[in-house]
Design a protein around this motif. Structure first.
Motif, PDB file in Angstrom:
ATOM      1  N   LYS A 182       0.784  -1.137   0.012  1.00  0.00           N
ATOM      2  CA  LYS A 182       0.106  -0.025  -0.007  1.00  0.00           C
ATOM      3  C   LYS A 182       1.027   1.167   0.045  1.00  0.00           C
ATOM      4  O   LYS A 182       1.953   1.224   0.628  1.00  0.00           O
ATOM      5  CB  LYS A 182      -0.891   0.070   1.219  1.00  0.00           C
ATOM      6  CG  LYS A 182      -1.606   1.224   1.355  1.00  0.00           C
ATOM      7  CD  LYS A 182      -2.681   1.401   2.635  1.00  0.00           C
ATOM      8  CE  LYS A 182      -2.149   1.999   3.801  1.00  0.00           C
ATOM      9  NZ  LYS A 182      -2.937   2.030   4.909  1.00  0.00           N
TER      10      LYS A 182
ATOM     11  N   GLU B  28     -13.643  12.527  -9.149  1.00  0.00           N
ATOM     12  CA  GLU B  28     -14.080  11.617 -10.143  1.00  0.00           C
ATOM     13  C   GLU B  28     -13.942  12.104 -11.590  1.00  0.00           C
ATOM     14  O   GLU B  28     -13.442  11.330 -12.441  1.00  0.00           O
ATOM     15  CB  GLU B  28     -15.774  11.554  -9.909  1.00  0.00           C
ATOM     16  CG  GLU B  28     -16.165  10.329 -10.942  1.00  0.00           C
ATOM     17  CD  GLU B  28     -17.833  10.038 -10.391  1.00  0.00           C
ATOM     18  OE1 GLU B  28     -18.465  10.064 -11.625  1.00  0.00           O
ATOM     19  OE2 GLU B  28     -18.031   9.980  -9.220  1.00  0.00           O
TER      20      GLU B  28
ATOM     21  N   LYS C  65      -3.774   5.017 -11.826  1.00  0.00           N
ATOM     22  CA  LYS C  65      -4.855   3.856 -11.430  1.00  0.00           C
ATOM     23  C   LYS C  65      -4.918   2.588 -12.377  1.00  0.00           C
ATOM     24  O   LYS C  65      -5.027   1.428 -11.738  1.00  0.00           O
ATOM     25  CB  LYS C  65      -6.294   4.473 -11.670  1.00  0.00           C
ATOM     26  CG  LYS C  65      -7.332   3.374 -11.202  1.00  0.00           C
ATOM     27  CD  LYS C  65      -8.767   4.175 -10.900  1.00  0.00           C
ATOM     28  CE  LYS C  65      -9.672   3.180 -10.615  1.00  0.00           C
ATOM     29  NZ  LYS C  65     -10.927   3.808 -10.626  1.00  0.00           N
TER      30      LYS C  65
ATOM     31  N   ASP D  21      -5.760  -1.224  -7.070  1.00  0.00           N
ATOM     32  CA  ASP D  21      -6.757  -0.402  -6.261  1.00  0.00           C
ATOM     33  C   ASP D  21      -6.232   0.961  -6.005  1.00  0.00           C
ATOM     34  O   ASP D  21      -5.051   1.350  -5.832  1.00  0.00           O
ATOM     35  CB  ASP D  21      -7.239  -1.193  -5.270  1.00  0.00           C
ATOM     36  CG  ASP D  21      -8.711  -0.653  -4.666  1.00  0.00           C
ATOM     37  OD1 ASP D  21      -9.136   0.027  -5.395  1.00  0.00           O
ATOM     38  OD2 ASP D  21      -8.930  -0.785  -3.573  1.00  0.00           O
ATOM     39  N   MET D  22      -7.316   1.907  -6.142  1.00  0.00           N
ATOM     40  CA  MET D  22      -6.629   3.242  -5.996  1.00  0.00           C
ATOM     41  C   MET D  22      -7.871   3.941  -5.358  1.00  0.00           C
ATOM     42  O   MET D  22      -9.057   4.032  -5.995  1.00  0.00           O
ATOM     43  CB  MET D  22      -6.209   3.919  -7.118  1.00  0.00           C
ATOM     44  CG  MET D  22      -5.711   5.250  -6.958  1.00  0.00           C
ATOM     45  SD  MET D  22      -4.989   5.878  -8.614  1.00  0.00           S
ATOM     46  CE  MET D  22      -5.140   7.571  -8.318  1.00  0.00           C
ATOM     47  N   THR D  23      -7.695   4.686  -4.370  1.00  0.00           N
ATOM     48  CA  THR D  23      -8.919   5.602  -3.799  1.00  0.00           C
ATOM     49  C   THR D  23      -8.293   7.112  -3.803  1.00  0.00           C
ATOM     50  O   THR D  23      -7.188   7.012  -3.659  1.00  0.00           O
ATOM     51  CB  THR D  23      -9.179   5.058  -2.369  1.00  0.00           C
ATOM     52  OG1 THR D  23      -8.331   5.183  -1.171  1.00  0.00           O
ATOM     53  CG2 THR D  23      -9.736   3.728  -2.609  1.00  0.00           C
ATOM     54  N   ILE D  24      -9.319   8.112  -3.854  1.00  0.00           N
ATOM     55  CA  ILE D  24      -8.915   9.539  -3.597  1.00  0.00           C
ATOM     56  C   ILE D  24      -9.579  10.191  -2.772  1.00  0.00           C
ATOM     57  O   ILE D  24     -10.822  10.126  -2.824  1.00  0.00           O
ATOM     58  CB  ILE D  24      -8.870  10.155  -5.164  1.00  0.00           C
ATOM     59  CG1 ILE D  24      -7.969   9.506  -5.989  1.00  0.00           C
ATOM     60  CG2 ILE D  24      -8.488  11.680  -4.995  1.00  0.00           C
ATOM     61  CD1 ILE D  24      -8.045  10.293  -7.321  1.00  0.00           C
ATOM     62  N   GLU D  25      -9.089  10.779  -1.804  1.00  0.00           N
ATOM     63  CA  GLU D  25     -10.031  11.674  -0.874  1.00  0.00           C
ATOM     64  C   GLU D  25      -9.450  13.125  -1.055  1.00  0.00           C
ATOM     65  O   GLU D  25      -8.184  13.315  -0.779  1.00  0.00           O
ATOM     66  CB  GLU D  25      -9.971  11.172   0.531  1.00  0.00           C
ATOM     67  CG  GLU D  25     -10.615   9.687   0.890  1.00  0.00           C
ATOM     68  CD  GLU D  25     -10.477   9.626   2.227  1.00  0.00           C
ATOM     69  OE1 GLU D  25     -10.189  10.241   3.169  1.00  0.00           O
ATOM     70  OE2 GLU D  25     -10.377   8.305   2.647  1.00  0.00           O
TER      71      GLU D  25
ATOM     72  N   THR E 139      -5.235  16.604  -0.221  1.00  0.00           N
ATOM     73  CA  THR E 139      -5.550  15.296  -0.940  1.00  0.00           C
ATOM     74  C   THR E 139      -4.731  14.143  -0.416  1.00  0.00           C
ATOM     75  O   THR E 139      -3.771  14.015   0.030  1.00  0.00           O
ATOM     76  CB  THR E 139      -5.198  15.381  -2.523  1.00  0.00           C
ATOM     77  OG1 THR E 139      -5.832  16.475  -3.101  1.00  0.00           O
ATOM     78  CG2 THR E 139      -5.452  14.165  -3.236  1.00  0.00           C
ATOM     79  N   LYS E 140      -5.498  12.928  -0.132  1.00  0.00           N
ATOM     80  CA  LYS E 140      -5.051  11.654   0.196  1.00  0.00           C
ATOM     81  C   LYS E 140      -5.278  10.742  -0.960  1.00  0.00           C
ATOM     82  O   LYS E 140      -6.638  10.472  -1.159  1.00  0.00           O
ATOM     83  CB  LYS E 140      -5.525  11.464   1.413  1.00  0.00           C
ATOM     84  CG  LYS E 140      -5.148  10.168   2.020  1.00  0.00           C
ATOM     85  CD  LYS E 140      -5.569  10.170   3.490  1.00  0.00           C
ATOM     86  CE  LYS E 140      -6.283   8.701   3.874  1.00  0.00           C
ATOM     87  NZ  LYS E 140      -6.710   8.599   4.993  1.00  0.00           N
ATOM     88  N   ILE E 141      -4.331  10.289  -1.441  1.00  0.00           N
ATOM     89  CA  ILE E 141      -4.537   8.954  -2.596  1.00  0.00           C
ATOM     90  C   ILE E 141      -3.787   7.761  -1.915  1.00  0.00           C
ATOM     91  O   ILE E 141      -2.819   7.907  -1.622  1.00  0.00           O
ATOM     92  CB  ILE E 141      -3.821   9.494  -3.918  1.00  0.00           C
ATOM     93  CG1 ILE E 141      -4.496  10.657  -4.396  1.00  0.00           C
ATOM     94  CG2 ILE E 141      -3.922   8.365  -4.888  1.00  0.00           C
ATOM     95  CD1 ILE E 141      -4.002  11.018  -5.589  1.00  0.00           C
ATOM     96  N   GLU E 142      -4.466   6.694  -2.018  1.00  0.00           N
ATOM     97  CA  GLU E 142      -3.855   5.302  -1.877  1.00  0.00           C
ATOM     98  C   GLU E 142      -3.818   4.503  -3.014  1.00  0.00           C
ATOM     99  O   GLU E 142      -4.913   4.340  -3.508  1.00  0.00           O
ATOM    100  CB  GLU E 142      -4.871   4.527  -0.662  1.00  0.00           C
ATOM    101  CG  GLU E 142      -4.473   5.194   0.673  1.00  0.00           C
ATOM    102  CD  GLU E 142      -5.343   4.381   1.927  1.00  0.00           C
ATOM    103  OE1 GLU E 142      -4.725   4.265   3.044  1.00  0.00           O
ATOM    104  OE2 GLU E 142      -6.518   3.989   1.731  1.00  0.00           O
TER     105      GLU E 142
END
Length: 131
Positions: free
Chosen positions: A70, A84, A106, A111-115, A122-125
């Motif tokens: 991760k 989005e 991506k 898998d990839m998430t963005i907040e 910004t926080k991207i995992e």
């Protein structure tokens, strides 16, 4: 369990984050293709921190369930108004850019998430799992 972090404050820190993710991927058994995909995604997302937020931090961590890596990218920059929309291929706020950064990253990972919140950061995992 392997873990590292890199502060992104200078352009050379992008290379450091790329090198560290490749080292951890190698140690836990990823093949060369997946190492390269992880390193490329890490490089792109680290560059975004440097380019758009001036500084931030990258956390690289071995995970066990499921086994893999991760990588968390975190900054307190201007944020992304519509994450989005920003994920769509061709979207860019930078004139002359191809708009392949987030969507390209991506495609390279499992898998990839963005907040993100405008004015707060910004926080991207990203996650890459062992085959």
């Amino acid at each position: 369990m392997l873990a590292q972090s890199v502060k992104i404050q200078d352009e050379s820190d992008i290379l450091t984050s790329r090198r560290l993710v490749r080292e951890i991927a190698t140690k836990i058994g990823f093949g060369i293709v997946d190492q390269t995909k992880l390193a490329t995604a890490t490089s792109e997302l680290s560059r975004n921190i440097y380019r758009y937020a001036d500084n931030g931090i990258v956390y690289i961590e071995q995970i066990t369930q499921p086994p893999g890596i991760k990588v968390l990218f975190e900054d307190n920059g201007p944020g992304i108004a519509d994450p989005e929309e920003a994920m769509k291929e061709g979207f860019s706020t930078t004139p002359g850019s191809l708009g392949l950064g987030l969507s390209g990253a991506k495609r390279l990972v499992d898998d990839m998430t963005i907040e993100s919140e405008v004015g707060k950061g910004t926080k991207i995992e990203i996650f890459k799992y062992l085959p």
